[in-house]
Design a protein around this motif. Structure first.
Motif, short mmCIF file in Angstrom:
data_model
loop_
_atom_site.label_atom_id
_atom_site.label_comp_id
_atom_site.label_asym_id
_atom_site.label_seq_id
_atom_site.Cartn_x
_atom_site.Cartn_y
_atom_site.Cartn_z
N THR A 6 0.87 -1.16 -0.03
CA THR A 6 -0.23 -0.10 0.17
C THR A 6 0.89 1.49 -0.22
OG1 THR A 6 -0.19 -0.12 2.51
CG2 THR A 6 -2.00 -1.00 1.10
N GLY A 7 2.11 1.21 0.78
CA GLY A 7 2.91 2.17 0.67
C GLY A 7 3.60 2.80 -0.70
N LEU A 8 3.61 1.54 -1.47
CA LEU A 8 4.31 1.68 -2.86
C LEU A 8 3.18 2.27 -3.58
CD1 LEU A 8 6.59 -1.27 -3.37
CD2 LEU A 8 7.18 0.97 -3.05
N ALA A 9 1.90 1.69 -3.51
CA ALA A 9 0.73 2.13 -4.16
C ALA A 9 0.50 3.61 -4.04
CB ALA A 9 -0.51 1.39 -3.98
N SER A 10 0.43 4.05 -2.77
CA SER A 10 0.24 5.58 -2.38
C SER A 10 1.26 6.42 -3.07
CB SER A 10 0.23 5.45 -1.01
OG SER A 10 0.11 6.69 -0.27
N GLY A 11 2.57 5.80 -3.00
CA GLY A 11 3.67 7.02 -3.65
C GLY A 11 3.29 6.97 -5.03
N LEU A 12 2.95 5.83 -5.93
CA LEU A 12 2.78 5.82 -7.36
C LEU A 12 1.43 6.77 -7.40
CD1 LEU A 12 3.42 2.12 -8.17
CD2 LEU A 12 4.59 3.99 -8.71
N ILE A 13 0.69 6.54 -6.60
CA ILE A 13 -0.74 7.72 -6.82
C ILE A 13 -0.23 9.26 -6.58
CG2 ILE A 13 -2.84 8.55 -5.78
CD1 ILE A 13 -3.28 5.46 -4.98
N ALA B 251 5.67 5.03 6.00
CA ALA B 251 6.94 5.09 6.00
C ALA B 251 7.62 4.88 4.43
CB ALA B 251 7.77 4.07 6.81
N VAL B 252 7.02 3.64 4.14
CA VAL B 252 7.59 3.26 2.64
C VAL B 252 7.11 4.38 1.73
CG1 VAL B 252 7.00 1.63 0.67
CG2 VAL B 252 7.27 0.88 3.02
N CYS B 253 6.09 4.92 1.78
CA CYS B 253 5.39 6.02 0.85
C CYS B 253 6.52 7.21 1.03
CB CYS B 253 4.09 6.41 1.12
SG CYS B 253 3.58 7.71 0.07
N SER B 254 6.67 7.58 2.01
CA SER B 254 7.51 8.75 2.26
C SER B 254 9.00 8.62 1.90
CB SER B 254 7.63 9.03 3.95
OG SER B 254 6.32 9.07 4.55
N LEU B 255 9.39 7.49 1.98
CA LEU B 255 10.82 7.15 1.49
C LEU B 255 10.78 7.32 0.12
CD1 LEU B 255 13.73 6.22 2.67
CD2 LEU B 255 12.96 3.82 2.28
N LEU B 256 9.93 7.04 -0.38
CA LEU B 256 9.48 7.13 -2.24
C LEU B 256 9.77 8.28 -2.54
CD1 LEU B 256 9.30 4.75 -4.34
CD2 LEU B 256 7.00 5.11 -4.27
N LEU B 257 8.84 9.11 -1.77
CA LEU B 257 8.81 10.44 -2.05
C LEU B 257 9.79 11.28 -1.75
CD1 LEU B 257 5.18 11.32 -0.59
CD2 LEU B 257 5.58 10.89 -2.96
N THR B 258 10.86 10.96 -1.05
CA THR B 258 11.75 11.85 -0.75
C THR B 258 13.06 11.44 -1.73
OG1 THR B 258 11.38 11.41 1.55
CG2 THR B 258 13.50 12.25 1.20
N TYR B 259 12.83 10.23 -2.32
CA TYR B 259 13.81 10.03 -3.45
C TYR B 259 13.44 11.10 -4.50
CZ TYR B 259 16.03 5.59 -2.98
OH TYR B 259 16.95 4.62 -2.56
N VAL B 260 12.26 11.38 -4.86
CA VAL B 260 12.07 12.40 -6.11
C VAL B 260 12.20 13.69 -5.80
CG1 VAL B 260 10.20 12.71 -7.60
CG2 VAL B 260 10.53 10.52 -6.72
#
Lengths: 102, 378
Positions: B246-253, B317-326
């Protein structure tokens, strides 16, 4: 399990079972492990030191294992499982797991 | 020809857990009864296969390959911080020190926590192992991304200008204090409830993390990943999987929304918060439902809600980490994302707590017996 159920009170060893069932050692032993984990098979090391060969690990069905085997065999043969349920008197009492966990 | 597999089997059997070792020994003891030659070699080869299966060798080998990849990523980060950033950059010393501190944390935390099990050893499940490797690799990757950004930003990059020992030591002391807080509180006030303990530690963590620079935040992520995947961690494999998905899905959304609006800056902060919260709810529902009706008491319900909450935290946490990359500006979300996810996960857990999955019937076991018995008859 059919091989073990033929002589439920007799202790069998791995190669004996492999020869009877045609299963390879890499297939037979994981099955025995799973059955022992579920307490359907009891295992122990051979008592005493036989001459000229190492002690063997022996296996036989527990009371639960015998019931499960008969039930599964009955299903395989198309006979209702209830008719094949063993009476407690016919089932050999399990011996303590002498070598288990050592 | 038969000597080699016997020796191999004897050595390999040592890698098995003690309860399983006797099975390999049993197989080896039988080998003497098997006709010599190819048949005996096949028998012993079956023993090696047994060790590989029962010792989960493939899983262990994959895990250690992953650990090697994390070590390579960490080494690459250090190399980049020395080679790719210009010496004229005023923040270079700060960056290098923080990266080295991160590397030390990655090595020391599992070692220091091994006795009490806070950070290691890794849990036995595939989810815990995969999450630990992928999580640590992702944090190392974030380090690389930060250095790359900083190397192009000159003196206006990440950090607070020149190197300052007092600031670095102060940040690390605060961070250490947060890590030490739960055991110290527990030792001083043993009657303190676990939920109160973790709430206090969480609150202190937010205050400290909010004032810590993103580089030090990554050390906190290392610690959290190691703690969540350790053997004694309360986070189940299902919580890790549901939270990650769900964290990855949230980041992709969020990326999708940003692509549509043409902006990935702080202007999308509200959709980010909404997305993390909304996607943490199904993570909580799935985790609480998957726990099943093992315990229908009040404790069972609380356990389901707690696992939902943990899954939501992982999701955030997963979504936030993904977003910080970008977008590095989202670094602050590495603090607030897990908290938003925690709330969403708790909501999801509470929704599903009264509707757990029905206990699976023992169909698979009966099927296994059936197959075994049928093979035995033929």
């Amino acid at each position: 399990m059919a091989a073990l159920a033929c002589q439920p009170s007799a202790w069998r060893h791995g190669y004996d079972l492999a020869a009877e069932t045609g299963l390879k050692s890499g297939t037979l032993y994981p099955i025995l492990i799973r059955l022992a984990d579920r307490q359907l098979v009891e295992a122990c090391w051979e008592e005493g030191q036989p001459a000229g060969r190492p002690r063997r690990h022996l296996y036989r069905l527990t009371a639960d294992g015998l019931a499960a085997a008969k039930s599964a065999l009955a299903v395989a043969a198309g006979v209702p499982a209830k008719a094949m349920r063993p009476t407690p008197q016919r089932v050999a009492a399990p011996r303590p797991l002498a070598g288990e966990g050592s | 020809m038969e000597r080699a597999p016997v020796v191999l089997l004897r050595m390999a059997a040592r890698m098995l857990p003690p309860a399983r070792r006797q099975w390999a020994e049993a197989l080896k003891a039988e080998a003497g009864q098997v006709p010599a030659g190819r048949t005996r070699v096949h028998w012993l080869a079956g023993g090696l296969w047994l060790v590989a299966r029962e010792g989960s060798m493939a899983r262990k080998a994959t895990y250690w390959l992953g650990i090697g990849a994390v070590a390579a990523a960490a080494a690459w980060t250090v190399w980049l911080s020395w080679r790719a950033v210009s010496a004229a950059d005023g923040e270079i010393t700060t960056d290098r020190v923080r990266i080295l501190v991160g590397l030390v944390a990655l090595i020391v935390l599992p070692w220091a926590g091994r006795k009490r099990g806070w950070f290691g050893p890794v849990g036995s499940g595939a989810a815990a192992r995969a999450f630990r490797v992928a999580g640590c690799a992702a944090v190392c990757g974030l380090g690389v991304a930060l250095i790359r950004i900083d190397s192009h930003a000159g003196n206006n990059g990440i950090g607070y200008g020149g190197f300052n020992w007092m600031r670095e030591v102060g940040g690390l002391t605060l961070f250490g204090a947060v890590l030490a807080m739960p055991p110290v509180l527990k030792a001083r006030w043993p009657q303190l409830e676990a939920s109160t303990l973790w709430s206090l530690a969480g609150l202190a963590g937010v205050v400290v993390w909010a004032i810590m620079p993103v580089q030090l935040l990554t050390i906190g992520y290392f610690a959290a990943i190691l703690a969540a995947t350790s053997r004694r961690s309360p986070v189940t494999g299902t919580s890790l999987v549901a939270g990650t998905v769900t964290g990855l899905a949230s980041g992709l959304i969020i990326f999708g929304l940003a692509a549509i609006s043409g902006d990935i800056g702080l202007t999308v902060v509200y959709p980010v918060v909404a997305s993390i919260f909304a996607l943490a709810i199904p993570a909580g529902i799935a985790t609480a439902w998957r726990l099943g009706e093992t315990d229908n008491s009040k404790d069972g319900r609380e356990t389901r809600i707690r696992q939902g909450l943990l899954a939501g935290t992982v999701s955030g946490a997963v979504c936030s980490l993904l977003l910080t990359y970008v977008f590095i500006g989202f670094g602050l979300m590495m603090v607030f994302g897990p908290m938003i996810g925690l709330v969403g996960g708790a909501v999801g857990g509470a929704l599903a707590a009264d509707h757990p999955r029905k206990s699976p019937r023992e169909g698979s076991r009966a099927a296994g017996l059936f197959i075994i018995a049928r093979n035995g008859q033929t």
